[in-house]
Design a protein around this motif. Structure first.
Motif, PDB file in Angstrom:
ATOM      1  N   SER A  29      -1.604  -9.699  -2.001  1.00  0.00           N
ATOM      2  CA  SER A  29      -0.972  -8.999  -0.882  1.00  0.00           C
ATOM      3  C   SER A  29      -0.439  -7.655  -1.343  1.00  0.00           C
ATOM      4  CB  SER A  29       0.125  -9.859  -0.262  1.00  0.00           C
ATOM      5  OG  SER A  29       1.022 -10.312  -1.240  1.00  0.00           O
ATOM      6  N   GLY A  30       0.469  -7.674  -2.327  1.00  0.00           N
ATOM      7  CA  GLY A  30       1.117  -6.434  -2.759  1.00  0.00           C
ATOM      8  C   GLY A  30       0.149  -5.385  -3.280  1.00  0.00           C
ATOM      9  N   PHE A  31      -0.653  -5.780  -4.279  1.00  0.00           N
ATOM     10  CA  PHE A  31      -1.535  -4.808  -4.907  1.00  0.00           C
ATOM     11  C   PHE A  31      -2.569  -4.315  -3.896  1.00  0.00           C
ATOM     12  CE2 PHE A  31      -0.883  -6.412  -9.565  1.00  0.00           C
ATOM     13  CZ  PHE A  31       0.478  -6.365  -9.359  1.00  0.00           C
ATOM     14  N   ASN A  32      -3.093  -5.226  -3.082  1.00  0.00           N
ATOM     15  CA  ASN A  32      -4.101  -4.818  -2.097  1.00  0.00           C
ATOM     16  C   ASN A  32      -3.549  -3.806  -1.110  1.00  0.00           C
ATOM     17  OD1 ASN A  32      -5.992  -6.422  -3.186  1.00  0.00           O
ATOM     18  ND2 ASN A  32      -6.221  -7.792  -1.445  1.00  0.00           N
ATOM     19  N   ILE A  33      -2.329  -4.051  -0.633  1.00  0.00           N
ATOM     20  CA  ILE A  33      -1.747  -3.159   0.366  1.00  0.00           C
ATOM     21  C   ILE A  33      -1.631  -1.751  -0.189  1.00  0.00           C
ATOM     22  CG2 ILE A  33       0.415  -2.597   1.547  1.00  0.00           C
ATOM     23  CD1 ILE A  33      -0.266  -4.807   3.001  1.00  0.00           C
ATOM     24  N   VAL A  34      -1.151  -1.654  -1.419  1.00  0.00           N
ATOM     25  CA  VAL A  34      -0.970  -0.332  -2.014  1.00  0.00           C
ATOM     26  C   VAL A  34      -2.328   0.357  -2.194  1.00  0.00           C
ATOM     27  CG1 VAL A  34      -0.132   0.896  -4.039  1.00  0.00           C
ATOM     28  CG2 VAL A  34       1.187  -0.960  -3.092  1.00  0.00           C
ATOM     29  N   GLU A  35      -3.306  -0.431  -2.597  1.00  0.00           N
ATOM     30  CA  GLU A  35      -4.651   0.106  -2.776  1.00  0.00           C
ATOM     31  C   GLU A  35      -5.216   0.596  -1.433  1.00  0.00           C
ATOM     32  OE1 GLU A  35      -6.282   0.787  -5.278  1.00  0.00           O
ATOM     33  OE2 GLU A  35      -8.421   0.756  -4.834  1.00  0.00           O
ATOM     34  N   TYR A  36      -5.045  -0.205  -0.390  1.00  0.00           N
ATOM     35  CA  TYR A  36      -5.561   0.181   0.929  1.00  0.00           C
ATOM     36  C   TYR A  36      -4.843   1.427   1.443  1.00  0.00           C
ATOM     37  CZ  TYR A  36      -7.839  -4.393   1.129  1.00  0.00           C
ATOM     38  OH  TYR A  36      -8.614  -5.486   0.875  1.00  0.00           O
ATOM     39  N   ARG A  37      -3.542   1.519   1.127  1.00  0.00           N
ATOM     40  CA  ARG A  37      -2.806   2.685   1.578  1.00  0.00           C
ATOM     41  C   ARG A  37      -3.293   3.928   0.838  1.00  0.00           C
ATOM     42  NH1 ARG A  37       2.987   1.591   1.493  1.00  0.00           N
ATOM     43  NH2 ARG A  37       2.641   1.269  -0.707  1.00  0.00           N
ATOM     44  N   ARG A  38      -3.473   3.777  -0.471  1.00  0.00           N
ATOM     45  CA  ARG A  38      -3.899   4.922  -1.273  1.00  0.00           C
ATOM     46  C   ARG A  38      -5.241   5.454  -0.776  1.00  0.00           C
ATOM     47  NH1 ARG A  38      -6.976   6.089  -5.355  1.00  0.00           N
ATOM     48  NH2 ARG A  38      -7.799   3.995  -5.533  1.00  0.00           N
ATOM     49  N   LYS A  39      -6.128   4.555  -0.434  1.00  0.00           N
ATOM     50  CA  LYS A  39      -7.444   4.982   0.016  1.00  0.00           C
ATOM     51  C   LYS A  39      -7.453   5.462   1.462  1.00  0.00           C
ATOM     52  CE  LYS A  39     -10.688   2.406  -2.786  1.00  0.00           C
ATOM     53  NZ  LYS A  39     -11.750   1.386  -2.702  1.00  0.00           N
ATOM     54  N   GLY A  40      -6.332   5.318   2.162  1.00  0.00           N
ATOM     55  CA  GLY A  40      -6.288   5.740   3.560  1.00  0.00           C
ATOM     56  C   GLY A  40      -6.873   4.701   4.503  1.00  0.00           C
ATOM     57  N   ILE A  41      -7.155   3.498   3.980  1.00  0.00           N
ATOM     58  CA  ILE A  41      -7.757   2.468   4.837  1.00  0.00           C
ATOM     59  C   ILE A  41      -6.757   1.961   5.877  1.00  0.00           C
ATOM     60  CG2 ILE A  41      -8.713   0.139   4.846  1.00  0.00           C
ATOM     61  CD1 ILE A  41      -9.935   0.752   2.113  1.00  0.00           C
ATOM     62  N   LEU A  42      -5.498   1.821   5.476  1.00  0.00           N
ATOM     63  CA  LEU A  42      -4.485   1.348   6.428  1.00  0.00           C
ATOM     64  C   LEU A  42      -4.341   2.332   7.577  1.00  0.00           C
ATOM     65  CD1 LEU A  42      -1.582  -0.129   4.299  1.00  0.00           C
ATOM     66  CD2 LEU A  42      -3.383  -1.301   5.549  1.00  0.00           C
ATOM     67  N   LYS A  43      -4.375   3.598   7.245  1.00  0.00           N
ATOM     68  CA  LYS A  43      -4.248   4.630   8.269  1.00  0.00           C
ATOM     69  C   LYS A  43      -5.420   4.525   9.244  1.00  0.00           C
ATOM     70  CE  LYS A  43      -2.651   9.359   7.985  1.00  0.00           C
ATOM     71  NZ  LYS A  43      -2.619  10.535   7.120  1.00  0.00           N
ATOM     72  N   ARG A  44      -6.593   4.332   8.661  1.00  0.00           N
ATOM     73  CA  ARG A  44      -7.790   4.229   9.506  1.00  0.00           C
ATOM     74  C   ARG A  44      -7.689   3.009  10.427  1.00  0.00           C
ATOM     75  NH1 ARG A  44     -10.598   4.186  12.754  1.00  0.00           N
ATOM     76  NH2 ARG A  44     -12.778   4.766  13.040  1.00  0.00           N
ATOM     77  N   LEU A  45      -7.164   1.906   9.882  1.00  0.00           N
ATOM     78  CA  LEU A  45      -7.011   0.707  10.718  1.00  0.00           C
ATOM     79  C   LEU A  45      -5.995   0.965  11.817  1.00  0.00           C
ATOM     80  CD1 LEU A  45      -6.926  -2.241   8.149  1.00  0.00           C
ATOM     81  CD2 LEU A  45      -8.787  -1.562   9.657  1.00  0.00           C
ATOM     82  N   PHE A  46      -4.981   1.758  11.487  1.00  0.00           N
ATOM     83  CA  PHE A  46      -3.896   1.947  12.440  1.00  0.00           C
ATOM     84  C   PHE A  46      -4.296   2.795  13.645  1.00  0.00           C
ATOM     85  CE2 PHE A  46       0.290   3.791  13.690  1.00  0.00           C
ATOM     86  CZ  PHE A  46       0.813   2.608  14.172  1.00  0.00           C
ATOM     87  N   GLY A  95       4.769 -10.615  -2.081  1.00  0.00           N
ATOM     88  CA  GLY A  95       3.819  -9.544  -2.381  1.00  0.00           C
ATOM     89  C   GLY A  95       3.842  -8.460  -1.323  1.00  0.00           C
ATOM     90  N   PHE A  96       3.946  -8.863  -0.055  1.00  0.00           N
ATOM     91  CA  PHE A  96       4.025  -7.872   1.027  1.00  0.00           C
ATOM     92  C   PHE A  96       5.287  -7.025   0.874  1.00  0.00           C
ATOM     93  CE2 PHE A  96       1.046 -10.553   3.628  1.00  0.00           C
ATOM     94  CZ  PHE A  96       0.083  -9.570   3.747  1.00  0.00           C
ATOM     95  N   CYS A  97       6.402  -7.661   0.503  1.00  0.00           N
ATOM     96  CA  CYS A  97       7.636  -6.902   0.255  1.00  0.00           C
ATOM     97  C   CYS A  97       7.374  -5.878  -0.841  1.00  0.00           C
ATOM     98  CB  CYS A  97       8.767  -7.812  -0.222  1.00  0.00           C
ATOM     99  SG  CYS A  97       9.236  -9.067   0.940  1.00  0.00           S
ATOM    100  N   LEU A  98       6.754  -6.365  -1.892  1.00  0.00           N
ATOM    101  CA  LEU A  98       6.460  -5.510  -3.044  1.00  0.00           C
ATOM    102  C   LEU A  98       5.589  -4.325  -2.619  1.00  0.00           C
ATOM    103  CD1 LEU A  98       6.367  -5.218  -6.158  1.00  0.00           C
ATOM    104  CD2 LEU A  98       4.371  -6.686  -6.130  1.00  0.00           C
ATOM    105  N   GLY A  99       4.533  -4.606  -1.862  1.00  0.00           N
ATOM    106  CA  GLY A  99       3.622  -3.557  -1.421  1.00  0.00           C
ATOM    107  C   GLY A  99       4.299  -2.549  -0.514  1.00  0.00           C
ATOM    108  N   SER A 100       5.326  -3.010   0.225  1.00  0.00           N
ATOM    109  CA  SER A 100       6.011  -2.091   1.136  1.00  0.00           C
ATOM    110  C   SER A 100       7.004  -1.220   0.388  1.00  0.00           C
ATOM    111  CB  SER A 100       6.765  -2.865   2.222  1.00  0.00           C
ATOM    112  OG  SER A 100       6.008  -3.950   2.667  1.00  0.00           O
ATOM    113  N   VAL A 101       7.584  -1.771  -0.687  1.00  0.00           N
ATOM    114  CA  VAL A 101       8.602  -1.027  -1.423  1.00  0.00           C
ATOM    115  C   VAL A 101       7.953  -0.052  -2.410  1.00  0.00           C
ATOM    116  CG1 VAL A 101      10.482  -1.227  -3.076  1.00  0.00           C
ATOM    117  CG2 VAL A 101      10.303  -2.845  -1.187  1.00  0.00           C
ATOM    118  N   ALA A 102       6.976  -0.546  -3.143  1.00  0.00           N
ATOM    119  CA  ALA A 102       6.327   0.302  -4.149  1.00  0.00           C
ATOM    120  C   ALA A 102       5.272   1.165  -3.467  1.00  0.00           C
ATOM    121  CB  ALA A 102       5.677  -0.580  -5.215  1.00  0.00           C
TER     122      ALA A 102
END
Lengths: 365, 256
Positions: free
Chosen positions: A187-204, A266-273
């Protein structure tokens, strides 16, 4: 309720995770190597413990006790003088030195006889396993002298019924540890990776809701964790001959609850880091101490008194303890209720934190 | 007269200053715009002018601090999810999940809109049919941009937002992408794009707005803007010498 979209997304994530062959390989590689080291090298048997015995009494009880130790393949007994054995202990030739007191011959004594044990502090992790074995021996002798007490005999039989190998102890802890790593990374590592690549933004920019996204990741990850742990269990049971006494349904219920809990953390971690480096650093702060403090490799009881209260309430401790009690002792869900409650409290805490911290817009940007 | 499909009224966005978090600056300052249905509208400006932020507010990616925006009559601030149903977006970053093929990604994006999609047909539209089984990482820059547009089309949007679609492309890929944009527009889609490529603004866009420092400083058709703001042609070069000047000033009559 799960929606069609969530299920579809979960299937897609599952496909994504399953195609990541490398990470699946390595997440199985470490625990399997680890189990093999402890399972094969000892061939399932405990390496004999070098134990020195100083006999200051000359009575039959002490003789009997020493004979029992010698007869036990788990011990490699040397009888000798305290000074010489002490030296051997210091250079590591003995794991421990047992000093039998003079009073040991008074078998009908009302006062409990106390045996002194000298140990090398470096070997302390073995003590957790050796001490119960010694106690078992002492109880056996005691039973011989007092076998008029049936209730007591019953207890002793129980202790003997589960002669535990280290691998039996290790497996549930190792599985709990693997579960934690997979979940936090998943959860954590994936979220940060998806954010870095702009994938979360694209999903949003599509109408997907955060809860659909999170539900899908949780489902897909849980499935992966269950598959990987099943491989580990199969390896342990069929290749290393580990016996699992408890109910598999209860065991997997703990696995699923544990996975949910660590995914939340992990989600907490991904949101904080915010960056990949930060998530690694914070992730290690969460993961690393738990490896040593949560009774994965050796029992919490063998840790310094001061650390025990902290160690007991760590999320991994609850999960590992519950899994171990079920696997090794065949405990029911009711019997592991304290651990179960601990897991649920961590799950709820993690969930509240995750939903507070996981701001979709911020996470996406 | 065409009807506006996007109406923006005094849109503002504040950000904290990077050096001093207590201070804020206006990334977008009272921008008002109206974009007609069926046009290709370009937002021009140097880096940091507020183009992307303006688009992101329209796309529901960024909160609107003040002002209003409507797309097809729907208020962006109050119904972002309704807006997302009817727009298609291509972002500057165009990375996707690893391990999924183009085809699978299109199916995934369609699912996010609760739709099913003929991925082959979409890939045909952007000329990537032969790459259906490829992973986005293996595409060239131009192919990646075309794929991003294909992803933005899965919900048959009314308005397509393209953020710097040709930045970093070679001339062939750039022209190829312009053709694609014209085709989509010819089929009736309203297209809003940002660029700092003047040629792109001039030949592709029917109307443009120029932004700088968060403010809208000019808008109109490329011709109107050239007419109104192009610098005066330089005055004809001087000719003659000081004698001519003297003669002009003192007259040509002979003096005795």
């Amino acid at each position: 309720m799960l929606t069609r979209l969530q299920l579809h997304l979960a299937r897609v994530f599952l496909k994504i995770f399953l195609r990541d062959k490398q990470s699946i390989f390595f997440s199985l590689f470490f625990p399997i190597i680890f189990m093999s080291v402890f399972g094969f090298i000892n061939n399932g048997e405990q390496e004999p413990v070098d134990i020195g015995v100083v006999n200051t009494s000359s009575g039959p009880v002490a003789e009997d006790f020493i004979q029992q130790l010698i007869n036990d393949p788990l011990f490699n007994v040397t009888v000798g003088l305290e000074s010489r054995l002490r030296e051997q202990l210091e250079v590591g030739d003995q794991t421990m030195v047992l000093i039998l007191p003079e009073q040991m011959n008074t078998s009908d004594s009302i006062d409990a006889t106390s045996l002194r044990v000298l140990v090398d502090a470096a070997q302390v992790q073995q003590l957790g396993m050796i001490i119960p074995l010694l106690e078992q021996k002492l109880l056996a002798i005691e039973r011989e002298f007092r076998d008029i007490e049936p209730l007591f005999t019953l207890t002793v039989e129980d202790v003997q019924a589960r002669s535990q190998r280290y691998i039996d102890f290790l497996l549930p802890g190792l599985m709990a540890f693997t579960l934690m790593q997979l979940s936090i990374a998943g959860s954590g590592f994936n979220i940060v990776e998806y954010r870095r690549k702009g994938i979360l933004k694209r999903l949003f920019v599509t109408p997907i809701q955060p809860k659909d996204f999170i539900a899908a990741i949780v489902m897909a990850r849980t499935t992966i964790v269950l598959l990987q742990l099943s491989v580990l269990i199969a390896f342990a049971v069929f290749i290393l001959d580990v016996r699992i006494l408890g109910n598999f349904a209860s065991f997997f219920l703990i696995v699923i609850l544990g996975t949910f809990t660590f995914l939340n953390l992990g989600f907490c971690l991904g949101s904080v880091a915010k960056t990949q480096q930060a998530v690694m650093a914070v992730g290690n702060i969460i993961i690393f101490p738990q490896i040593f403090l949560s009774g994965v490799f050796y029992p919490i009881e063998s840790m310094p008194e001061l650390l025990q209260p902290i160690a007991t309430v760590l999320p991994l401790s609850f999960v590992a303890t519950a899994m171990r009690d079920i696997a090794n002792e065949g405990a029911s869900l009711l019997a592991v209720a304290p651990s179960l409650i601990g897991i649920v409290i961590w799950f709820i805490t993690g969930f509240i934190l995750a939903t507070r911290l996981f701001v979709w817009k911020e996470v996406a940007n | 007269m065409a009807t506006p499909i996007i109406a923006i009224d005094r849109l503002c966005k504040r950000y904290p200053l990077p050096d001093d978090k207590k201070q804020t600056f206006l990334a977008v300052n009272e921008v008002s715009l109206s974009i007609d249905a069926g046009e290709i509208f370009g937002i021009l400006g140097p880096n940091g002018a507020g183009k992307t932020t303006t688009l992101e507010m329209l796309e529901g990616l960024n909160d609107i601090d003040s002002g209003t925006a409507t797309i097809d009559g729907i208020d962006v601030g109050s119904s972002p999810f309704k807006i997302k149903e009817i727009i298609g977006v291509q972002l500057q970053a165009n990375e996707y999940f690893d391990n999924l093929s183009l085809e699978e990604l299109l199916v995934l994006f369609a699912a996010l809109y609760n739709r099913s999609v003929d991925s082959g047909e979409l890939l045909d539209k952007v000329n990537l049919r032969d790459k259906a089984k490829a992973k986005p990482d293996n595409l060239s820059g131009g192919q990646k941009q075309r794929f991003s547009i294909a992803c933005a089309l899965v919900n048959s949007p009314k308005v397509l937002f393209l953020d710097e679609p040709t930045t970093g492309l070679d001339p062939q890929a750039k022209r190829n992408l312009w053709d694609l944009v014209r085709e989509l527009n010819a089929a009736g889609m309203t297209i809003v794009l940002t660029t700092h490529n003047m040629e792109e603004a001039e030949v592709l866009c029917q109307r443009i707005a120029i932004m700088d420092h968060g403010e809208l400083i000019a808008q109109g058709t490329p011709q109107e803007l050239i007419h109104a703001h192009a610098p005066e042609p330089p005055a004809a070069p001087m000719h003659g010498n000081l004698e001519d000047v003297f003669l002009v000033l003192t007259g040509h009559e002979l003096r005795e």
